[in-house]
Every structure is written in structure tokens, then in C-alpha cells.
Scaffold this active site. Structure first.
Site, mmCIF file in Angstrom:
data_model
loop_
_atom_site.group_PDB
_atom_site.id
_atom_site.type_symbol
_atom_site.label_atom_id
_atom_site.label_comp_id
_atom_site.label_asym_id
_atom_site.label_seq_id
_atom_site.Cartn_x
_atom_site.Cartn_y
_atom_site.Cartn_z
ATOM 1 N N GLY A 95 0.810 -1.204 0.000
ATOM 2 C CA GLY A 95 0.000 0.000 0.000
ATOM 3 C C GLY A 95 0.844 1.254 0.000
ATOM 4 O O GLY A 95 0.566 2.198 0.736
ATOM 5 N N HIS A 96 1.879 1.270 -0.832
ATOM 6 C CA HIS A 96 2.751 2.435 -0.948
ATOM 7 C C HIS A 96 3.569 2.351 -2.236
ATOM 8 O O HIS A 96 3.535 1.341 -2.929
ATOM 9 C CB HIS A 96 3.678 2.543 0.272
ATOM 10 C CG HIS A 96 4.631 1.409 0.395
ATOM 11 N ND1 HIS A 96 4.326 0.267 1.106
ATOM 12 C CD2 HIS A 96 5.879 1.217 -0.102
ATOM 13 C CE1 HIS A 96 5.347 -0.575 1.043
ATOM 14 N NE2 HIS A 96 6.304 -0.023 0.319
ATOM 15 N N ALA A 97 4.276 3.436 -2.521
ATOM 16 C CA ALA A 97 5.225 3.499 -3.634
ATOM 17 C C ALA A 97 6.508 4.123 -3.103
ATOM 18 O O ALA A 97 6.535 4.640 -1.982
ATOM 19 C CB ALA A 97 4.661 4.330 -4.787
#
Length: 145
Positions: free
Chosen positions: A59-61
Site C-alpha cells: 500500500g505504498h510506492a
């Protein structure tokens, strides 16, 4: 060393790597070498385990970080998103690694019972390298198109 920047990365830059595997009657081994088997120098290794059923991870970059994700045991799916396209990659073999480049949103889902997710990263942890809000991610990617 790879060099793909945040602005231009796409889901097609995320590649499934066939990691070296030596098979014998007594079992198999995979040994990894910096910049040979993994297309960057590994500066951090971590692993996820005991993930409850139905839980999601990721749930991130990242702005600059490269990663290779391996299902060391069990299986799970990785959804990669570049702001325009998404694809889902199933990991279920310890000799397959998914290369994730900067500028790609990732979510890990569908963990099998007892699975272990091994992650090799190109840099040590830095909170400033993370984008944790998907709307902000989409905004940054569209500004860079």
C-alpha cells in the site's frame, strides 16, 4: 545498476526474475549475488510472515527504491500500479522474484497460510522515500506524464 526514474516507470518495468536454483536429491538452494542475480546492490533485507488471512500489505510506492520480492514459502499476489495501468503477479515459487522499480504502487494480497514474503531492497529504510497516500501518488504520476 538499473536506472528507471519515478516519472517514466510503468508496470511493464516490473519483471519476474528467474533466480538461480540448484536442485539436488536433498533439496534446492538459491544463492543471490549483488548486481548479478539481482539487478542492484542489496542494502536491506526484510521478510513478512504470520500475515493474518485477508490482510493486505504494501500500500505504498517509492521515489527511488528498487525491490525484489520473493515468496520464500507459500504464495501471495502483488498488484502493481503505475497510475495508468495495473497488473497482478502471483508469486508462489522461491526461485522467482518480482522486480519493482521506483514510481510503482504495490499491494500484497491473498497470502496463503504460513507464507513468507522476502524483500531485498536497494537502500536502507528512509521514511522520506515512501508515498503512502494513493491519491498523492496518482497526482505525482500525472504531473510527470
Amino acid at each position: 545498476m538499473l536506472k528507471i526514474d519515478f516519472k517514466s516507470s510503468t508496470v511493464d518495468d516490473c519483471k519476474l526474475l528467474n533466480l538461480p536454483r540448484i536442485q539436488t536429491k536433498s533439496g534446492s538452494i538459491t544463492s543471490l549475488n549483488n548486481s548479478v542475480d539481482i539487478p542492484f546492490d542489496i542494502n536491506r533485507v526484510y521478510y513478512l510472515y504470520d500475515v493474518p488471512g485477508g490482510a493486505e500489505r504494501g500500500g505504498h510506492a517509492h521515489y527511488d527504491l528498487y525491490q525484489v520480492i520473493v515468496a520464500a514459502s507459500g504464495s501471495f499476489d502483488v498488484i502493481v500500479d503505475d497510475g495508468n495501468n495495473q497488473k497482478t503477479i502471483s508469486l508462489n515459487r522461491p526461485y522467482h522474484g518480482l522486480l519493482i522499480v521506483p514510481g510503482i504502487w504495490r499491494e500484497l494480497i491473498n497470502f496463503s497460510s504460513g507464507s513468507t514474503c522476502l524483500v531485498m531492497a536497494s537502500a536502507t529504510y528512509s521514511a522520506s522515500d515512501y508515498i503512502r497516500d494513493i491519491q498523492m501518488f496518482y497526482s505525482l504520476k500525472s504531473k510527470n506524464s
